[in-house]
Design a protein around this motif. Structure first.
Motif, PDB file in Angstrom:
ATOM      1  N   TYR B 119      18.415   7.599  12.517  1.00 61.52           N
ATOM      2  CA  TYR B 119      17.756   8.208  11.365  1.00 61.52           C
ATOM      3  C   TYR B 119      16.285   8.441  11.685  1.00 61.52           C
ATOM      4  O   TYR B 119      15.710   7.757  12.530  1.00 61.52           O
ATOM      5  CB  TYR B 119      17.845   7.310  10.120  1.00 61.52           C
ATOM      6  CG  TYR B 119      19.230   6.899   9.692  1.00 61.52           C
ATOM      7  CD1 TYR B 119      20.360   7.562  10.177  1.00 61.52           C
ATOM      8  CD2 TYR B 119      19.412   5.862   8.796  1.00 61.52           C
ATOM      9  CE1 TYR B 119      21.633   7.178   9.778  1.00 61.52           C
ATOM     10  CE2 TYR B 119      20.689   5.479   8.385  1.00 61.52           C
ATOM     11  CZ  TYR B 119      21.787   6.128   8.888  1.00 61.52           C
ATOM     12  OH  TYR B 119      23.025   5.750   8.501  1.00 61.52           O
ATOM     13  N   SER B 120      15.690   9.359  10.940  1.00 63.06           N
ATOM     14  CA  SER B 120      14.258   9.591  11.137  1.00 63.06           C
ATOM     15  C   SER B 120      13.461   8.724  10.160  1.00 63.06           C
ATOM     16  O   SER B 120      13.999   8.205   9.183  1.00 63.06           O
ATOM     17  CB  SER B 120      13.925  11.062  10.907  1.00 63.06           C
ATOM     18  OG  SER B 120      14.080  11.362   9.534  1.00 63.06           O
ATOM     19  N   LYS B 121      12.178   8.589  10.441  1.00 65.00           N
ATOM     20  CA  LYS B 121      11.333   7.764   9.602  1.00 65.00           C
ATOM     21  C   LYS B 121      11.214   8.341   8.192  1.00 65.00           C
ATOM     22  O   LYS B 121      11.303   7.619   7.201  1.00 65.00           O
ATOM     23  CB  LYS B 121       9.947   7.645  10.229  1.00 65.00           C
ATOM     24  CG  LYS B 121       9.017   6.739   9.447  1.00 65.00           C
ATOM     25  CD  LYS B 121       7.754   6.466  10.214  1.00 65.00           C
ATOM     26  CE  LYS B 121       6.838   5.463   9.534  1.00 65.00           C
ATOM     27  NZ  LYS B 121       7.062   5.173   8.143  1.00 65.00           N
ATOM     28  N   LEU B 124      14.244   7.643   6.177  1.00 63.10           N
ATOM     29  CA  LEU B 124      14.342   6.248   5.736  1.00 63.10           C
ATOM     30  C   LEU B 124      13.374   5.963   4.595  1.00 63.10           C
ATOM     31  O   LEU B 124      13.699   5.245   3.650  1.00 63.10           O
ATOM     32  CB  LEU B 124      14.075   5.308   6.914  1.00 63.10           C
ATOM     33  CG  LEU B 124      15.275   5.079   7.823  1.00 63.10           C
ATOM     34  CD1 LEU B 124      14.847   4.388   9.100  1.00 63.10           C
ATOM     35  CD2 LEU B 124      16.332   4.249   7.121  1.00 63.10           C
TER      36      LEU B 124
END
Lengths: 269, 246
Positions: B119-121, B124
Motif C-alpha cells: 500500500y502507499s502512504k 494508509l
C-alpha cells in the motif's frame, strides 16, 4: 532496461523501505534514555579512549597533524562499515517469517540495513565536524579549515555506501546457507580494524605491508577524507577513480551473487 | 486470471538437518556422513486455471500441498518446474500478522504491514480510521503488538489485509480467528469482497465453510490433484474417501 527496472522498483517500494528503516530505528533506541544521542556520544567516547592511549605512541610520525581529527575520520567511516555489515548478516535470516509468508523483493532487506546504518552515520558527522572545527592549534599547524574540496565528501560517502552494500549483499546471502558466517565475520572485522590505519599512520608499517593495505578500499575512503579534511588537498584523480571503482564493482558483484541465490533462500529458513 | 501449468515443487529434506561449518567439513572428508539427497515432491504436475471472480476452495489432508500451492501462487516460492501466472494485485493472508513487529505499537504496525502489502502512504493515511474501526482495537492503538492476544493480532491483521479490494485474495484457514462477533464480521467482509468480483483461493479443513463460500473446489492428495470441479461434489467425494480410510 536494467537501470529502468531498478528505478521502477525503488519508486514502488520506497515506502516499504522507509518503513523498514523506521522500524530498525525505533527498535534500536527503544527504552534507552539518551536514544539517538548515543550516535553522537559513542564516536566521541571511542575517540577519547583511543586518543588517550595512542596519541603519545605515534607522536613522532604525526608532526603537524591533528591526531583527533585523524582518529575521528577513520572511526566514523570504519564504524559505519562495521555496523552496516553486522546488520546485513541477519538481514535475510532475521526476516524469514516475513519472506515465508508474503512476496517482497528480498534485496530490500540488506538495502534497508545499510541505509539505517547510514542515518546513524550522518549523526556521527556531528561530533566529527565538531572536532574538526574546535580542536587544533594554528601555530603548530594542526588547525583544519573548511575548503572547496569538501564538495567531494558526499561522493566518497556514496562510494563507501556502494562498497558496504556489496559486502552486505554477499554476507546476507552467505549467512542463509552457513550460519557460522556471523561469528567469522566478527573476527574478520576485528582483523580488518587493525589492518586499516585508523589510529596509526600507515608509514610505521613495513613497505610491503603498506602496499597490501593500499588495496583495502576502506583505507582508500578514509585516506581521501583525510586528504580533504586534514590537509585541505584534493585527492588525486587516480585515487578518486579507485574510490569509485572499488565501491561500484563490489556492489555489482554482491548484487549478482544475491540475485543468483535468492530463490533458494526459502529452503534454508 | 490464475494459471497453474504443470507445476511441480521439490523440497530437499536433507538441507534441513545441519548447516554448520563443522558438518560441512565432516561431510567433506567423510563421504558416509554426507546427506543422502532426500527429495520430497510437495506438488506433482499440478495443472489448473482459475477465472476472474471465481472462489475456489482447496481441500486435502495434512501435507497434501495446500499451503505450498498458496505460496507458489502468491510468489513466495518459485516452482521447481512449470509456470505460474497470476494477473492482479494479490493480498496474501497465509498467516495473519506475519509482517508484524512485536516491539512496535499497533499504530506503527498498521503502517509497516501496509507497506509490506504494497500500500502507499497516502492510501494508509486515508484508510487508517477505517482499519482501526474495523479491527475494534481503538483503545489499544499505542500498545506494542507483543502484548496483544492472538485474537487481537489476527483482528488487526485481517483489517489491514482486506482494507483495499484485492484482485486476488489468498486465504489460509484464518476465518476462525477472533471472537464470534468478529468471525461473523470477517465472513461478511469476505462475502462482500467476493460479490465485488475478487478472485479467492481459500484453504480450510472446515468443509462447511468451503461449501458456504466457494463455487469450485480442488482436492489435493500427496501433492497430486485428485479432483477439481463443483464444490459440493468435490467436498463430498473427499469426505467419503477420508471416512472410508478409517
Amino acid at each position: 532496461m536494467l537501470i529502468k527496472n531498478i528505478y521502477h522498483n525503488l519508486v514502488k517500494y520506497k515506502f516499504l523501505l522507509t518503513e523498514l528503516v523506521k522500524r530498525d530505528f525505533k527498535i534500536k533506541y527503544k527504552r534507552s534514555v539518551l536514544g539517538v544521542l548515543w550516535s553522537i556520544l559513542y564516536p566521541l567516547l571511542m575517540m577519547s579512549v583511543m586518543a588517550l592511549i595512542f596519541s603519545h605512541m605515534f607522536k613522532f610520525n604525526m608532526e603537524g597533524v591533528n591526531f583527533l581529527v585523524y582518529l575521528m575520520t577513520g572511526l566514523v567511516i570504519f564504524n559505519y562499515f562495521s555496523e552496516a555489515t553486522n546488520n546485513c548478516l541477519t538481514a535475510i535470516t532475521g526476516n524469514f517469517s516475513l519472506i515465508n509468508k508474503v512476496y517482497i523483493p528480498k534485496y530490500i532487506f540488506p538495502l534497508a540495513k545499510c541505509l539505517f546504518a547510514g542515518i546513524n552515520f550522518l549523526f556521527t558527522l556531528i561530533p566529527l565536524f565538531l572536532i574538526v572545527f574546535v580542536t587544533g592549534n594554528e601555530i603548530e599547524g594542526t588547525k583544519c579549515y573548511l575548503n572547496i574540496y569538501y564538495l567531494i565528501i558526499p561522493f566518497i560517502f556514496l562510494c563507501t555506501l556502494m562498497f558496504t552494500l556489496g559486502v552486505g549483499y554477499f554476507l546476507s546471502t552467505l549467512t542463509v546457507f552457513v550460519r557460522d558466517v556471523i561469528y567469522i565475520w566478527g573476527i574478520l572485522l576485528t582483523i580488518l580494524n587493525y589492518f586499516t590505519p585508523i589510529f596509526y599512520p600507515i608509514v610505521i608499517l613495513p613497505s610491503w605491508l603498506q602496499a597490501i593495505i593500499k588495496f583495502n578500499p576502506l583505507y582508500l575512503y578514509i585516506n581521501s577524507m583525510r586528504e580533504i579534511i586534514l590537509f585541505s588537498q584534493m585527492p588525486t584523480i587516480k585515487t578518486m577513480i579507485a574510490v569509485f571503482l572499488s565501491g561500484f564493482i563490489t556492489m555489482i558483484i554482491g548484487m549478482f551473487i544475491f540475485k543468483k541465490k535468492q530463490d533458494k533462500f526459502i529452503y534454508y529458513a | 486470471m490464475i494459471k497453474i501449468e504443470n507445476v511441480s515443487m521439490k523440497f530437499n529434506l536433507g538441507v534441513e538437518t545441519d548447516n554448520s561449518l563443522k558438518m560441512i567439513f565432516i561431510r567433506l572428508f567423510n563421504p558416509k556422513k554426507r546427506n543422502k539427497k532426500q527429495y520430497f515432491w510437495a506438488l506433482k504436475d499440478i495443472d489448473f486455471n482459475i477465472q476472474k471472480g471465481e472462489v475456489v476452495g482447496i481441500v486435502g489432508a495434512n501435507g497434501a500441498g495446500k499451503s505450498t500451492i498458496l505460496k507458489v501462487v502468491s510468489g513466495v516460492m518459485k516452482p521447481t518446474k512449470g509456470i505460474v501466472e497470476a494477473n492482479g494485485k494479490i493480498s496474501p493472508m497465509i498467516e495473519l500478522g506475519a509482517g508484524f513487529d512485536g516491539e512496535l505499537t499497533a499504530r506503527e504496525n498498521i503502517y509497516l504491514n501496509g507497506a509490506i502489502l504494497g500500500y502507499s502512504k497516502e492510501m494508509l493515511d486515508e484508510k487508517f480510521e477505517e482499519i482501526v474501526e474495523f479491527s475494534e482495537l481503538r483503545d489499544f492503538l499505542d500498545v506494542p503488538v507483543k502484548n496483544f492476544s492472538s485474537g487481537m493480532t489476527a483482528k488487526l491483521a485481517f483489517s489491514i489485509s482486506t482494507i483495499v479490494d484485492p484482485e486476488i485474495l489468498i486465504v489460509d484457514e484464518i476465518l476462525s480467528v477472533g471472537d464470534i462477533k468478529f468471525q461473523e464480521k470477517s465472513k461478511n467482509k469476505m462475502m462482500s469482497l467476493i460479490k465485488g468480483g475478487t478472485t479467492v483461493i481459500y484453504v480450510s479443513h472446515s468443509l462447511q465453510s468451503i461449501k458456504d463460500l466457494c463455487t469450485k473446489a480442488i482436492w489435493l492428495d500427496k501433492g497430486e490433484l485428485v479432483m477439481m470441479g463443483n464444490v459440493n461434489e468435490v467436498c463430498d467425494a473427499y469426505y467419503d474417501k477420508q471416512m472410508e480410510k478409517q
